[in-house]
Write a protein that holds these residues in place. Structure first.
Motif, PDB file in Angstrom:
ATOM      1  N   ALA A 110       1.047  -1.182  -0.023  1.00 51.51           N
ATOM      2  CA  ALA A 110       0.032  -0.032   0.040  1.00 51.51           C
ATOM      3  C   ALA A 110       0.779   1.210  -0.096  1.00 51.51           C
ATOM      4  O   ALA A 110       0.499   2.192  -0.858  1.00 51.51           O
ATOM      5  CB  ALA A 110      -0.906   0.063   1.187  1.00 51.51           C
ATOM      6  N   ASP A 111       2.017   1.273   0.988  1.00 46.97           N
ATOM      7  CA  ASP A 111       2.673   2.560   1.124  1.00 46.97           C
ATOM      8  C   ASP A 111       3.502   2.696  -0.088  1.00 46.97           C
ATOM      9  O   ASP A 111       3.900   3.942  -0.426  1.00 46.97           O
ATOM     10  CB  ASP A 111       3.628   2.345   2.482  1.00 46.97           C
ATOM     11  CG  ASP A 111       2.663   2.393   3.668  1.00 46.97           C
ATOM     12  OD1 ASP A 111       1.485   2.742   3.539  1.00 46.97           O
ATOM     13  OD2 ASP A 111       3.098   1.793   4.571  1.00 46.97           O
ATOM     14  N   ASN A 112       3.961   1.780  -0.989  1.00 53.81           N
ATOM     15  CA  ASN A 112       4.767   2.097  -2.040  1.00 53.81           C
ATOM     16  C   ASN A 112       4.139   1.831  -3.374  1.00 53.81           C
ATOM     17  O   ASN A 112       4.561   1.622  -4.391  1.00 53.81           O
ATOM     18  CB  ASN A 112       6.093   0.899  -1.907  1.00 53.81           C
ATOM     19  CG  ASN A 112       6.868   1.114  -0.576  1.00 53.81           C
ATOM     20  OD1 ASN A 112       7.305   2.277  -0.258  1.00 53.81           O
ATOM     21  ND2 ASN A 112       6.892   0.283   0.129  1.00 53.81           N
ATOM     22  N   GLN A 140      -4.862   1.871  -2.397  1.00 45.59           N
ATOM     23  CA  GLN A 140      -4.032   1.864  -1.127  1.00 45.59           C
ATOM     24  C   GLN A 140      -4.965   1.987   0.233  1.00 45.59           C
ATOM     25  O   GLN A 140      -5.000   1.275   1.115  1.00 45.59           O
ATOM     26  CB  GLN A 140      -3.527   3.037  -0.986  1.00 45.59           C
ATOM     27  CG  GLN A 140      -1.988   3.443  -1.719  1.00 45.59           C
ATOM     28  CD  GLN A 140      -1.589   4.565  -2.094  1.00 45.59           C
ATOM     29  OE1 GLN A 140      -2.396   5.541  -2.112  1.00 45.59           O
ATOM     30  NE2 GLN A 140      -0.113   4.755  -1.858  1.00 45.59           N
ATOM     31  N   ALA A 141      -6.186   2.765   0.072  1.00 42.17           N
ATOM     32  CA  ALA A 141      -7.052   2.743   1.083  1.00 42.17           C
ATOM     33  C   ALA A 141      -7.915   1.407   1.496  1.00 42.17           C
ATOM     34  O   ALA A 141      -7.921   1.080   2.412  1.00 42.17           O
ATOM     35  CB  ALA A 141      -8.265   3.717   0.783  1.00 42.17           C
ATOM     36  N   ALA A 145      -7.867  -0.870   4.640  1.00 45.12           N
ATOM     37  CA  ALA A 145      -9.196  -1.442   5.137  1.00 45.12           C
ATOM     38  C   ALA A 145      -9.148  -2.654   5.612  1.00 45.12           C
ATOM     39  O   ALA A 145      -9.626  -3.412   6.545  1.00 45.12           O
ATOM     40  CB  ALA A 145     -10.298  -1.031   4.374  1.00 45.12           C
ATOM     41  N   VAL A 146      -8.233  -3.643   4.492  1.00 44.11           N
ATOM     42  CA  VAL A 146      -8.256  -5.163   4.676  1.00 44.11           C
ATOM     43  C   VAL A 146      -7.532  -5.297   6.182  1.00 44.11           C
ATOM     44  O   VAL A 146      -7.994  -6.252   6.953  1.00 44.11           O
ATOM     45  CB  VAL A 146      -7.552  -5.526   3.669  1.00 44.11           C
ATOM     46  CG1 VAL A 146      -6.994  -7.133   3.942  1.00 44.11           C
ATOM     47  CG2 VAL A 146      -8.396  -5.740   2.452  1.00 44.11           C
ATOM     48  N   ILE A 147      -6.318  -4.394   6.284  1.00 46.43           N
ATOM     49  CA  ILE A 147      -5.560  -4.839   7.757  1.00 46.43           C
ATOM     50  C   ILE A 147      -6.668  -4.356   8.697  1.00 46.43           C
ATOM     51  O   ILE A 147      -6.552  -5.058   9.690  1.00 46.43           O
ATOM     52  CB  ILE A 147      -4.383  -3.664   7.540  1.00 46.43           C
ATOM     53  CG1 ILE A 147      -3.337  -4.247   6.234  1.00 46.43           C
ATOM     54  CG2 ILE A 147      -3.857  -3.701   8.803  1.00 46.43           C
ATOM     55  CD1 ILE A 147      -2.363  -3.403   6.202  1.00 46.43           C
ATOM     56  N   ASP A 148      -7.167  -3.274   8.787  1.00 43.67           N
ATOM     57  CA  ASP A 148      -8.001  -2.817   9.875  1.00 43.67           C
ATOM     58  C   ASP A 148      -9.133  -3.649  10.150  1.00 43.67           C
ATOM     59  O   ASP A 148      -9.437  -3.658  11.462  1.00 43.67           O
ATOM     60  CB  ASP A 148      -8.518  -1.217   9.727  1.00 43.67           C
ATOM     61  CG  ASP A 148      -7.415  -0.415   9.703  1.00 43.67           C
ATOM     62  OD1 ASP A 148      -6.323  -0.569   9.987  1.00 43.67           O
ATOM     63  OD2 ASP A 148      -7.709   0.957   9.185  1.00 43.67           O
TER      64      ASP A 148
END
Length: 206
Positions: A110-112, A140-141, A145-148
């Motif tokens: 996501a960050d890269n 990225q969002a 969201a998957v992580i959260d």
């Protein structure tokens, strides 16, 4: 969630497809068969009740990649029960080092994220044809969201397809994730995106 009809001829059977991250409907465009096909993706939020599905006598849900966990969350939230539930190339625990993808790897993706890194992702996934267009900010969002959101509640699948050459969600992680539903598991000698032109939707729902 975004919705897209891939086929709509007014039949009494629906194939509801929960797509994977950022690939859109591209992996499925070569599939054929009877029944209407409704594709949904962009799982930043589960705020759409999909009212069109109520008209169908039979609904088969095919969930692909990160769409597997998204389908699990959506089913728990809505209480909907499809007639047949199929998982392809995914698990209910997407951000998990043993049963999905390591959290740090998802966050780094996501960050890269760039158009170039996404093109590399598509090649690793086994995508044929041109790279789909991507909204970098939305993609990225969705990963965040998957992580959260974390893992989805446990749900029984009628069929679970595990690619044996998966370079996105490692094959051993998928096998570990579905060990308790082993009777439904079938291995397939494909990369992460296993769908090919000329295949029939019913093959995947079998």
């Amino acid at each position: 969630m975004k919705q897209q009809w891939l086929s709509r001829s007014g039949t009494d059977e629906l194939i509801l497809v929960f797509g994977g991250w950022a690939l859109g409907a591209a992996p499925f465009t070569g599939l054929t068969g009877r029944g209407d096909v409704l594709f949904v993706d962009d799982f930043r939020h589960f705020d759409d009740p999909l009212p069109d599905i109520a008209q169908y006598d039979r609904v088969n849900l095919i969930a692909f990649s990160f769409g597997v966990a998204s389908a699990g969350h959506w089913l728990a939230q809505t209480g909907f029960r499809p007639d047949r539930l199929i998982a392809v190339s995914g698990t209910l625990c997407p951000a998990d080092p043993e049963r999905g993808i390591a959290l740090d790897m998802i966050r780094a993706t996501a960050d890269n994220l760039t158009e170039a890194s996404f093109a590399k992702f598509c090649r690793r996934a086994g995508m044929n044809g041109p790279v789909p267009e991507i909204d970098l900010e939305a993609a990225q969002a969705e990963l965040h969201a998957v992580i959260d959101r974390g893992g989805a509640p446990e749900v029984a699948f009628d069929r679970i397809w595990i690619p044996q050459r998966d370079r996105i969600i490692p094959t051993p992680a998928q096998e570990a994730a579905w060990a308790h539903q082993q009777a439904a598991v079938r291995g397939i000698a494909t990369p992460h995106v296993p769908f090919r032109d000329g295949q029939n939707w019913q093959e995947w729902a079998a």
